[in-house]
Design a protein around this motif. Structure first.
Motif, mmCIF file in Angstrom:
data_model
loop_
_atom_site.group_PDB
_atom_site.id
_atom_site.type_symbol
_atom_site.label_atom_id
_atom_site.label_comp_id
_atom_site.label_asym_id
_atom_site.label_seq_id
_atom_site.Cartn_x
_atom_site.Cartn_y
_atom_site.Cartn_z
ATOM 1 N N ARG A 57 0.939 -1.373 -0.011
ATOM 2 C CA ARG A 57 -0.309 0.007 0.100
ATOM 3 C C ARG A 57 0.870 1.340 -0.143
ATOM 4 O O ARG A 57 0.656 2.258 -0.762
ATOM 5 N N ALA A 58 2.124 1.249 0.637
ATOM 6 C CA ALA A 58 2.889 2.309 0.757
ATOM 7 C C ALA A 58 3.506 2.734 -0.620
ATOM 8 O O ALA A 58 3.585 3.623 -1.015
ATOM 9 N N LEU A 59 3.703 1.526 -1.067
ATOM 10 C CA LEU A 59 4.557 1.640 -2.635
ATOM 11 C C LEU A 59 3.281 2.131 -3.623
ATOM 12 O O LEU A 59 3.692 3.104 -4.307
ATOM 13 N N MET A 60 2.149 1.805 -3.424
ATOM 14 C CA MET A 60 0.945 2.239 -4.365
ATOM 15 C C MET A 60 0.829 3.930 -3.834
ATOM 16 O O MET A 60 0.770 4.822 -5.001
ATOM 17 N N LEU A 61 1.015 4.228 -2.818
ATOM 18 C CA LEU A 61 0.993 5.723 -2.475
ATOM 19 C C LEU A 61 1.832 6.458 -2.990
ATOM 20 O O LEU A 61 1.940 7.758 -3.458
ATOM 21 N N VAL A 62 3.140 5.875 -2.931
ATOM 22 C CA VAL A 62 4.495 6.612 -3.297
ATOM 23 C C VAL A 62 4.290 6.811 -4.982
ATOM 24 O O VAL A 62 4.348 7.833 -5.685
ATOM 25 N N LEU A 63 3.673 5.797 -5.735
ATOM 26 C CA LEU A 63 3.634 5.691 -7.158
ATOM 27 C C LEU A 63 2.520 6.743 -7.659
ATOM 28 O O LEU A 63 2.495 7.295 -8.758
ATOM 29 N N THR A 64 1.736 6.970 -6.432
ATOM 30 C CA THR A 64 0.486 7.803 -6.668
ATOM 31 C C THR A 64 0.708 9.410 -6.242
ATOM 32 O O THR A 64 -0.147 10.124 -6.300
ATOM 33 N N GLY A 65 1.866 9.677 -5.900
ATOM 34 C CA GLY A 65 2.324 10.970 -5.458
ATOM 35 C C GLY A 65 1.866 11.197 -4.039
ATOM 36 O O GLY A 65 2.208 12.470 -3.500
ATOM 37 N N HIS A 66 1.288 10.179 -3.435
ATOM 38 C CA HIS A 66 0.931 10.599 -1.852
ATOM 39 C C HIS A 66 2.127 10.090 -0.837
ATOM 40 O O HIS A 66 1.883 9.303 -0.145
ATOM 41 N N LEU A 67 2.992 10.960 -0.873
ATOM 42 C CA LEU A 67 4.392 10.400 -0.156
ATOM 43 C C LEU A 67 4.157 10.554 1.360
ATOM 44 O O LEU A 67 4.642 9.903 2.264
ATOM 45 N N GLN A 68 3.406 11.695 1.899
ATOM 46 C CA GLN A 68 3.465 11.921 3.310
ATOM 47 C C GLN A 68 2.468 10.607 3.688
ATOM 48 O O GLN A 68 2.917 10.100 4.714
ATOM 49 N N GLU A 69 1.489 10.166 3.211
ATOM 50 C CA GLU A 69 0.457 9.083 3.531
ATOM 51 C C GLU A 69 1.554 7.748 3.494
ATOM 52 O O GLU A 69 1.306 7.046 4.377
ATOM 53 N N ALA A 70 2.177 7.558 2.596
ATOM 54 C CA ALA A 70 3.222 6.548 2.395
ATOM 55 C C ALA A 70 4.388 6.327 3.550
ATOM 56 O O ALA A 70 4.469 5.488 4.065
ATOM 57 N N TRP A 71 4.776 7.502 3.912
ATOM 58 C CA TRP A 71 5.753 7.682 4.993
ATOM 59 C C TRP A 71 4.970 7.285 6.435
ATOM 60 O O TRP A 71 5.291 6.516 7.167
ATOM 61 N N ARG A 72 3.850 7.878 6.622
ATOM 62 C CA ARG A 72 3.061 7.443 7.809
ATOM 63 C C ARG A 72 2.711 5.727 7.785
ATOM 64 O O ARG A 72 2.916 5.234 8.886
ATOM 65 N N LEU A 73 2.506 5.429 6.720
ATOM 66 C CA LEU A 73 1.848 3.864 6.916
ATOM 67 C C LEU A 73 3.151 3.077 6.948
ATOM 68 O O LEU A 73 3.151 2.105 7.723
ATOM 69 N N GLN A 74 4.386 3.204 6.146
ATOM 70 C CA GLN A 74 5.440 2.447 6.032
ATOM 71 C C GLN A 74 6.738 3.203 5.643
ATOM 72 O O GLN A 74 7.022 3.371 4.353
ATOM 73 N N PRO A 75 7.473 3.926 6.764
ATOM 74 C CA PRO A 75 8.318 4.793 6.087
ATOM 75 C C PRO A 75 9.570 4.022 5.276
ATOM 76 O O PRO A 75 10.313 4.949 4.688
ATOM 77 N N LEU A 76 9.837 2.924 5.531
ATOM 78 C CA LEU A 76 10.942 2.018 4.999
ATOM 79 C C LEU A 76 10.720 1.922 3.366
ATOM 80 O O LEU A 76 11.770 1.508 2.607
ATOM 81 N N VAL A 77 9.441 2.190 2.872
ATOM 82 C CA VAL A 77 9.254 1.825 1.487
ATOM 83 C C VAL A 77 10.179 2.851 0.680
ATOM 84 O O VAL A 77 10.646 2.308 -0.306
ATOM 85 N N PHE A 78 10.680 4.041 0.919
ATOM 86 C CA PHE A 78 11.468 4.864 0.223
ATOM 87 C C PHE A 78 12.801 4.255 0.368
ATOM 88 O O PHE A 78 13.703 4.159 -0.711
ATOM 89 N N GLY A 79 13.517 3.736 1.518
ATOM 90 C CA GLY A 79 14.599 2.799 1.412
ATOM 91 C C GLY A 79 14.796 1.558 0.420
ATOM 92 O O GLY A 79 15.582 1.138 -0.222
ATOM 93 N N TRP A 80 13.372 0.949 0.381
ATOM 94 C CA TRP A 80 13.396 -0.087 -0.441
ATOM 95 C C TRP A 80 13.142 0.123 -1.803
ATOM 96 O O TRP A 80 13.957 -0.568 -2.692
#
Length: 132
Positions: A57-80
Motif C-alpha cells: 500500500r505504501a508503494l502504491m501511495l508513493v507511485l500515486t504521489g501521496h508521499l506523506q501518507e506512504a511515510w506514515r504507513l510504512q516509512p521504509l518503503v523509500f529505502g526499498w
C-alpha cells in the motif's frame, strides 16, 4: 546501446528463471485472498501485522504521489525503492555486484525490526490492524 541490450537480455533471463516463484506467489495471493481476505501469513494466523505489513500500500501511495501518507504507513518503503533502483542499475545497466547492496539490505532489515518494535510499543497505524 549494447549495454542496454545486454541488460534487457539479462532482465528477460531473470524473469524467465523466476517464473515458478512468481506463479507460486500468484497462486498463494489468490488463495489466501479468497479464503481470508488477507495476504500476510502473520496477519492471518496471529491477527497481528508483520514488520513488512503495509509495504505494498505504501508503494502504491508513493507511485500515486501521496508521499506523506506512504511515510506514515510504512516509512521504509523509500529505502526499498532506493535499494531496488540501485540494484536494477547495477545489475542491468552497469553489470556489477557491489557489496554496498548487501549492507543496505541489512540496514533496511534492521530498520524494519526496529520500526516493528517501536510500533508494538506505540501502536500500529489503523490501516495495519486486523479487520475481519
Amino acid at each position: 546501446m549494447e549495454r542496454i541490450r545486454a541488460g534487457l537480455r539479462r532482465l528477460g533471463k531473470d524473469l524467465y528463471n523466476l517464473r515458478y516463484a512468481v506463479l507460486g506467489i500468484a497462486v498463494y495471493y489468490a488463495t489466501v485472498h479468497i479464503l481470508f481476505g488477507q495476504f500476510c501469513p502473520m496477519m492471518i494466523a496471529l491477527h497481528l501485522p508483520c514488520p513488512g505489513c503495509g509495504m505494498t500500500r505504501a508503494l502504491m501511495l508513493v507511485l500515486t504521489g501521496h508521499l506523506q501518507e506512504a511515510w506514515r504507513l510504512q516509512p521504509l518503503v523509500f529505502g526499498w525503492i532506493f535499494l531496488a533502483i540501485l540494484f536494477a542499475v547495477n545489475r542491468y545497466i552497469l553489470d556489477r555486484k557491489p557489496k554496498i547492496l548487501t549492507y543496505l539490505l541489512v540496514i533496511l532489515l534492521l530498520g524494519a525490526i526496529l520500526l516493528y518494535l517501536f510500533r508494538i510499543k506505540t501502536g500500529f497505524p489503523i490501516e495495519l490492524k486486523w479487520q475481519p
